[in-house]
Design a protein around this motif. Sequence first.
Motif, PDB file in Angstrom:
ATOM      1  N   UNK A  46      25.472   9.256  53.760  1.00  0.00           N
ATOM      2  CA  UNK A  46      24.608   8.960  52.617  1.00  0.00           C
ATOM      3  C   UNK A  46      23.913   7.634  52.881  1.00  0.00           C
ATOM      4  N   UNK A  47      23.131   7.187  51.915  1.00  0.00           N
ATOM      5  CA  UNK A  47      22.425   5.919  52.071  1.00  0.00           C
ATOM      6  C   UNK A  47      23.403   4.760  52.220  1.00  0.00           C
ATOM      7  N   UNK A  48      24.534   4.843  51.542  1.00  0.00           N
ATOM      8  CA  UNK A  48      25.524   3.766  51.612  1.00  0.00           C
ATOM      9  C   UNK A  48      26.497   3.935  52.770  1.00  0.00           C
ATOM     10  N   UNK A  49      26.679   5.156  53.237  1.00  0.00           N
ATOM     11  CA  UNK A  49      27.617   5.425  54.337  1.00  0.00           C
ATOM     12  C   UNK A  49      26.824   5.843  55.576  1.00  0.00           C
ATOM     13  N   UNK A  91      40.000  12.177  63.684  1.00  0.00           N
ATOM     14  CA  UNK A  91      41.189  12.894  63.237  1.00  0.00           C
ATOM     15  C   UNK A  91      42.368  11.928  63.192  1.00  0.00           C
ATOM     16  N   UNK A  92      43.078  11.927  62.096  1.00  0.00           N
ATOM     17  CA  UNK A  92      44.221  11.028  61.908  1.00  0.00           C
ATOM     18  C   UNK A  92      45.487  11.847  61.705  1.00  0.00           C
ATOM     19  N   UNK A  93      46.614  11.152  61.807  1.00  0.00           N
ATOM     20  CA  UNK A  93      47.892  11.835  61.606  1.00  0.00           C
ATOM     21  C   UNK A  93      48.096  12.234  60.148  1.00  0.00           C
ATOM     22  N   UNK A  94      47.498  11.448  59.253  1.00  0.00           N
ATOM     23  CA  UNK A  94      47.573  11.789  57.835  1.00  0.00           C
ATOM     24  C   UNK A  94      46.161  12.080  57.342  1.00  0.00           C
ATOM     25  N   UNK A  95      46.032  12.303  56.074  1.00  0.00           N
ATOM     26  CA  UNK A  95      44.732  12.656  55.513  1.00  0.00           C
ATOM     27  C   UNK A  95      44.526  11.926  54.201  1.00  0.00           C
ATOM     28  N   UNK A  96      43.277  11.908  53.762  1.00  0.00           N
ATOM     29  CA  UNK A  96      42.996  11.309  52.466  1.00  0.00           C
ATOM     30  C   UNK A  96      43.613  12.158  51.357  1.00  0.00           C
ATOM     31  N   UNK A  97      44.091  11.467  50.354  1.00  0.00           N
ATOM     32  CA  UNK A  97      44.582  12.154  49.162  1.00  0.00           C
ATOM     33  C   UNK A  97      43.830  11.610  47.961  1.00  0.00           C
ATOM     34  N   UNK A  98      43.395  12.494  47.118  1.00  0.00           N
ATOM     35  CA  UNK A  98      42.633  12.058  45.944  1.00  0.00           C
ATOM     36  C   UNK A  98      43.531  11.725  44.764  1.00  0.00           C
ATOM     37  N   UNK A 154      35.686   8.662  45.180  1.00  0.00           N
ATOM     38  CA  UNK A 154      34.708   8.545  46.258  1.00  0.00           C
ATOM     39  C   UNK A 154      34.302   9.938  46.748  1.00  0.00           C
ATOM     40  N   UNK A 155      33.011  10.272  46.764  1.00  0.00           N
ATOM     41  CA  UNK A 155      32.582  11.617  47.198  1.00  0.00           C
ATOM     42  C   UNK A 155      32.998  11.946  48.626  1.00  0.00           C
ATOM     43  N   UNK A 212      34.916   3.683  49.832  1.00  0.00           N
ATOM     44  CA  UNK A 212      35.917   4.694  50.143  1.00  0.00           C
ATOM     45  C   UNK A 212      37.055   4.699  49.126  1.00  0.00           C
ATOM     46  N   UNK A 213      37.148   3.633  48.336  1.00  0.00           N
ATOM     47  CA  UNK A 213      38.220   3.543  47.338  1.00  0.00           C
ATOM     48  C   UNK A 213      37.610   3.293  45.966  1.00  0.00           C
ATOM     49  N   UNK A 214      37.329   4.342  45.267  1.00  0.00           N
ATOM     50  CA  UNK A 214      36.834   4.262  43.887  1.00  0.00           C
ATOM     51  C   UNK A 214      37.833   5.002  43.011  1.00  0.00           C
TER      52      UNK A 214
END
Length: 501
Positions: free
Chosen positions: A101-104, A111-118, A139-140, A163-165
């Motif tokens: 996006x414009x900001x990102x 690829x990481x060993x863990x993943x994002x959790x919402x 964060x979208x 990334x952290x909203x």
Amino acid sequence: MVCRIKEVREVQTLILEPKNVSSFSLANNNIQTLSYEAFCGLNNLTVLNISMNPIHTSTGNITGLFPSLSLLDATGIVDWKPEKHLFQLRMLQQILHLTWSRDCQNCIFYRANDTYSTEYSFINLDTCYVFYYNATNLSPIVRFLSNTSFKVRECLNTDKCQLSRYRWTRVKTENHCWEETVLGMNLQSCLGYLGALVNLVVISNILASKILRKNISMLFVCNMAVSDFILSIFTIIITVFLNSVSFAFVDGNAEFFCWKVGFLWMLGQGGAVITSFSLTLERYLVIVYSLNPDIRITRKMAAILIVVCWIVALLITAYALYFNFYKYTFVCIPLRFQFDPRHFHVSMFAFVVGAIAIILYLISFAFYIHIFITVRKAAQNAGVKRESKLAKRIALLVFSNVFFFVLPALILAAAMVFGLHLKMVQNTDKVVFELIAKVLPVFSLSLNSFLNPFLHAFRNDRFTQALKERFRFVRQEVRSILPERFSTSTRVRPETRTTKT
């Protein structure tokens, strides 16, 4: 292999042996649509470079394609967001310099060993309290990457990428000092019962005496007693209520019941502050303008001031009631024991009301300085001396109100602003901190309501004389009733005999 093409579908015509292709570059072309079917058969492809293309859409089904792809270079592509299936490719390890996006911009997806959790759950310990929270990441880009094993790093502007909203939701709160807090409130309720009794005596004695009703100062003292009586009733009700429920119930349902009790505190406190100022003003005019009897507060003016006092107190109470400011503390008063930017309006309300009260008290203090100077100059005037003695009693009453009003504010300020916290005061027990920061401010106001009658009313000769006459009258009435009942109950009735004829 590097190819110069305009459309991705031309790939199939250029590659004669797809199985032998491990690295493929389509960089710096004019590709606008990425068609996945064009890569069918490239089972050994590990590196794909599609950088510097005006890609904005993709077509086709990616399922079953790119079984060996490990790196995708998307440098310079600004209008394309790959679908989630691309991030779910089994062997894919990195996507380089993708502008999400414009900001990102120019982000590296890896690829990481863990993943994002919402969704998160965590516990926050704060003195006596244990807070249980659920947090949702809004964060979208994080919500898109959830359950894909991919994360983001090294964006052009990581701060703007947000990334952290988080949206925090408090699930429940536990108070490990609740029993001690309720015990402190029970001690305070003793002052509530005593305060209600003595203030009721002051109100009834002044209203029942014609002499006292004609005295302007006594009218204001009576109004002060009404305010203190309301505050004492509040103390009794809130203590009885807190003894009958758990902290979990109070914390979860404060917005539904606190306004039913808390308005008494705001109403009584508002009436007390305005009445204190009216008392000071009345003494000021009597002493400073002793040679000009026209400058006085008459009984009619006193009645108007009392009505205005309660109108203002009702307006302040109604304002706090409309926005339900009473739900933020377990004692149901429109204050917050800890500063929270999310509830800034509550702190601002308390600040404005407190500032107005302090301004009135400062004006009263200036009045008493002028009274002191006037009395010093008129040392030979017997009338001024007599009025100055009364002014001293009222000054004691007003200054006690100032002290017990400012003391809670100082305690709360120390707790909120200057960090009176267990982490900073290592030797302070958490229960002691809880009682000092949250029970003592309310306790001091209850103590003030109990002491006010003794600071002025019970030290006034006219008041005590009228009270003695009232007790004498009541005692005579009791004596006149009790002997009649006693004689009636002990009187020997003559026996009546019946004879048969």
